[in-house]
Design a protein around this motif. Sequence first.
Motif, PDB file in Angstrom:
ATOM      1  N   PHE A 126     -67.118  15.799 -23.972  1.00  0.00           N
ATOM      2  CA  PHE A 126     -67.772  15.666 -23.425  1.00  0.00           C
ATOM      3  C   PHE A 126     -67.519  16.333 -22.235  1.00  0.00           C
ATOM      4  O   PHE A 126     -68.110  15.844 -21.194  1.00  0.00           O
ATOM      5  N   MET A 130     -72.248  18.375 -23.725  1.00  0.00           N
ATOM      6  CA  MET A 130     -73.197  17.329 -23.628  1.00  0.00           C
ATOM      7  C   MET A 130     -74.724  16.707 -24.146  1.00  0.00           C
ATOM      8  O   MET A 130     -74.820  15.858 -24.853  1.00  0.00           O
ATOM      9  N   GLN A 170     -76.432  14.406 -27.760  1.00  0.00           N
ATOM     10  CA  GLN A 170     -77.323  13.661 -27.098  1.00  0.00           C
ATOM     11  C   GLN A 170     -78.495  14.012 -28.281  1.00  0.00           C
ATOM     12  O   GLN A 170     -78.745  13.325 -28.545  1.00  0.00           O
ATOM     13  N   PHE A 203     -75.152  10.696 -29.035  1.00  0.00           N
ATOM     14  CA  PHE A 203     -73.988   9.437 -27.798  1.00  0.00           C
ATOM     15  C   PHE A 203     -73.532   8.853 -28.130  1.00  0.00           C
ATOM     16  O   PHE A 203     -72.790   8.491 -28.128  1.00  0.00           O
ATOM     17  N   ARG A 258     -74.198   8.658 -21.477  1.00  0.00           N
ATOM     18  CA  ARG A 258     -74.019   9.631 -20.254  1.00  0.00           C
ATOM     19  C   ARG A 258     -74.011   9.597 -19.568  1.00  0.00           C
ATOM     20  O   ARG A 258     -72.856  10.701 -18.077  1.00  0.00           O
ATOM     21  N   GLU A 263     -70.703  11.252 -17.015  1.00  0.00           N
ATOM     22  CA  GLU A 263     -71.061  12.420 -15.818  1.00  0.00           C
ATOM     23  C   GLU A 263     -69.986  11.628 -15.108  1.00  0.00           C
ATOM     24  O   GLU A 263     -69.734  12.691 -13.796  1.00  0.00           O
TER      25      GLU A 263
END
Length: 252
Positions: free
Chosen positions: A131, A137, A141, A145, A240, A244
């Motif tokens: 990731f 990512m 997606q 996820f 997500r 992040e």
Amino acid sequence: PLQTPVRTYPPLNSNAAKVVRGGAGRHAASDSSLKNALGSSKSLYGDSPSCRTDSGVDPHAEVRGVKEYSYSGVFGVNATQSDVYDNVAAPLVDGLFPQTSNSDELGESALLFTLGVTNAGKTHTVMGTGFETKADMKKMQKEGFAPNKDWGIIPRSLDHMLSRVNSLNEQASSAGQPQLQMYMSYLEIYNEQIYDLLPDKASAAPRRPCDGPPTLKLRESRRGRIFVRGLVRHAVSNVRQGLELAQTAKNN
């Protein structure tokens, strides 16, 4: 009781796997038993309580210059990230949420930390991979996820907790009850100083470059709860966002 599982990292032919053991008899580890323990893909539990002391030291062990300790489980070199999470972290996450459908009581807290020398595999176990980049990512997606095999404890915990929160919120919504919101903070303790790795830069007081990042202090509330004053909380609604934030903290 405090659970202390160990995850083996070195390959069988490494120096770390060639510890010279003294003595003989039933307490001396044979080459075959060492290979079985290190090569197992399963967690091993249930070692004899009679061989433990309060300090965790095996009183019967005869080792040349090395102390031996008892552990609650051993993960071999073939153990997967899922094996480690399901046996170590998942029970802690489950303990934070109601155990029955007619209970609304939430757990107070859970603690899990890793200990090991440099290059022992702590980051791999805790964070994992898959990731780190924008390409990762985008791929996740497309896959919704869903946890992949390389995710470590933190990404899997995020997915696990958000799944439970969303499930409870669905029940609360139908019953007209308040909903839960998950928050995430990320701190570092270095040289006995506490630093926020996810600070709110917009509201932070101006500082000179030579001052360095601000340090935070531990405080105790009137109810006896220990907390870090000034530690910023970030709302997390999906995996997500959590990943992040974790990547941002890692880079700070």
